[in-house]
Design an enzyme around this catalytic site. Structure first.
Site, short mmCIF file in Angstrom:
data_model
loop_
_atom_site.label_atom_id
_atom_site.label_comp_id
_atom_site.label_asym_id
_atom_site.label_seq_id
_atom_site.Cartn_x
_atom_site.Cartn_y
_atom_site.Cartn_z
N ASP A 11 0.86 -1.19 0.00
CA ASP A 11 0.00 0.00 0.00
C ASP A 11 0.89 1.23 0.00
O ASP A 11 1.75 1.38 0.87
CB ASP A 11 -0.86 0.03 1.27
CG ASP A 11 -1.97 -1.01 1.21
OD1 ASP A 11 -2.07 -1.71 0.18
OD2 ASP A 11 -2.74 -1.13 2.18
N ASP A 130 -14.22 -5.63 -5.03
CA ASP A 130 -14.35 -5.71 -3.58
C ASP A 130 -15.76 -6.21 -3.27
O ASP A 130 -16.74 -5.53 -3.57
CB ASP A 130 -14.16 -4.32 -2.94
CG ASP A 130 -12.73 -3.83 -3.07
OD1 ASP A 130 -11.84 -4.66 -3.37
OD2 ASP A 130 -12.50 -2.62 -2.92
#
Lengths: 252, 213
Positions: A11, A130
């Site tokens: 990330d 997602d």
């Protein structure tokens, strides 16, 4: 024989790694390029950068990160986060990304996946899905990093994305993400069986056994994990040796 | 040595250029690597690399669109007979015909066709994406120091098919045997991406740079 892939994900926020490997000998632990080099040396099969930069004016920093990584790491690199337009995709590819993952915009911009697959080729278009379980055997698509419900059925959505030209599905279970309880294997298996493009399982890995389950039970072609690799719990080699021992085809 | 990576608007040229640079450094070769479509520069190069991403048709059309480019490449390869390395769709363009989206002519340097990989009644996923082992067909300078069954990174849905088995340098297996590398006189190509295949990939690029015709 084609091998199952192990993909560490970093990330990145404003050009810095947010959750990264805690190696003491690292000169700059927040430098994504340094972290990418470690995974490269460990024999990761691909690398994934997820850009979580919030403000628009800092969005171009990721391009510089990708550029520097591509100069040092001669391995496949997927970059996602905030990809909204053909121009965003082009810029990432030109910076050195091999694949670009599209999340929210795959839901909101009707033709982005189709147009980008036509323009750049399906091989570089990953749709990041997602999904959250809403009831037995039913999952719904969430956008904006899992915050916004859409009412769209996840299984129907992945089929549609395949038709539109997606080359791969990066499937994250929002229920499992960050829990270390393992992938949502029902969801992974359903999606893997449904589409004829590769599926990357993501969300929830807390042990090497979870990687095994993702491939063996979930039928995923690749497994993505972040924290188990970052905090030095396991190296990529540890994961591969374990999977090899369990009879899973991996590149050692 | 001057090396040109042909830029006709196809995908990730930076990686190919950077990997060539690293390969040249590894063998202490002083090199000048240029990314361009300028026929003048291409003519003066010692060797060229033809990358390719996306569809066969788009790539070939992309080359055709640039004035003088396809003529220059033909001359470089067929008349000057200087070394060329095609990567992925770059290699596929060596074929006579491609059948992606619609029938498209290629350079025709090798008597071959490019067709969709047989997915064995949907048993196999496409693209053929990831690391697969290559089977070396014969002793070949391109694969010197590379062990048989080494892993290379593939990402493609169409395959190069030729009856001229002499030109096949390596294969891989995905349902069927698939051509992973071709070799004909001054022409070499890989279906996989050496610039993405870590150490083994760089070795292949080093071998290409060391090649003495």
């Amino acid at each position: 024989m084609l091998k199952n892939r192990i993909i560490p994900c970093l990330d990145v926020k404003n050009g810095r790694v947010v959750k990264g490997i805690n190696f003491v000998d690292l000169v700059d632990a927040g430098d994504p390029v340094e972290q990418a080099k470690i995974y490269d040396e460990q024999g990761a099969d691909e690398l994934c950068f997820l850009d979580i930069t919030a403000s628009n004016e800092n969005r171009n920093i990721i391009l510089d990160t990708v550029k520097k990584t591509a100069e040092k790491c001669f391995m496949p690199l997927t970059v996602g986060g905030g990809v909204r337009t053909l121009e965003d995709i082009r810029n990432l590819l030109l910076a050195g990304a091999d694949k670009v993952s599209i999340n929210t915009a795959a839901v909101n911009s009707k033709n982005l996946v189709k147009e980008s697959a036509e323009k750049f080729g399906s091989q570089c278009i990953v749709v990041a899905v997602d999904a959250k379980k809403v009831k037995e055997n039913k999952w719904e698509i969430f956008t904006h990093g899992g915050r916004k419900s859409t009412g769209i059925d996840a299984l129907k959505f992945v089929e549609k994305m395949e038709t539109m030209g997606a080359g791969e599905i990066l499937l994250t279970s929002m229920d499992r993400d960050g829990t270390k309880k393992g992938y949502d294997l029902d969801l992974t298996k359903k999606v893997s069986n449904l589409v004829n493009i590769p599926v990357i399982a993501s969300g929830g890995v807390g042990s090497l056994e979870h990687l095994l389950q993702g491939i063996k039970i979930g039928k995923a072609n690749a497994v993505l994990a972040a924290s188990i690799f970052h905090f030095g719990e396991f190296s990529i080699q540890d994961a591969k040796k374990y999977l090899d021992l369990k009879g899973i085809p991996v590149r050692i | 040595m001057s090396i040109t990576v042909i830029d006709y608007g196809s995908g990730n040229l930076k990686s190919a250029a950077k990997a060539l640079e690293a390969a040249a450094n590894n063998i202490n070769l002083s090199s000048k690597i240029v990314v361009t479509a300028d026929p003048k520069i291409i003519k003066q190069s010692d060797r060229i690399v033809l990358p390719g991403q996306g569809s066969f048709r788009d790539c070939y059309m992309g080359i055709k669109k640039i004035p003088g480019l396809s003529e220059t490449l033909n001359e470089f390869v067929l008349v000057e007979k200087k070394p060329i390395f095609g990567i992925c769709v770059g290699m596929q363009l060596f074929a006579k015909t491609g059948f992606e989206s619609q029938e498209t002519k290629g350079f025709g340097w090798i008597d071959a066709e490019v067709r969709k990989i047989n997915n064995m009644n949907k048993k196999l996923k496409l693209p053929h994406m990831g690391w697969n082992e290559i089977e070396l067909k014969k002793d070949n300078f391109l694969f010197s120091n590379i062990k048989n069954k080494s892993h290379m990174y593939f990402i493609h849905s169409y395959e190069f098919m030729t009856r001229q088995k002499d030109y096949v340098a390596a294969t891989t297996n995905y349902g069927n045997s698939i051509i992973a590398s071709v070799f004909k006189e001054n022409i070499v190509g890989t279906q996989f991406h050496p610039e993405k295949s870590q150490k083994n990939g760089l070795l292949i690029l080093e071998n290409f740079l060391k090649w003495k015709l």
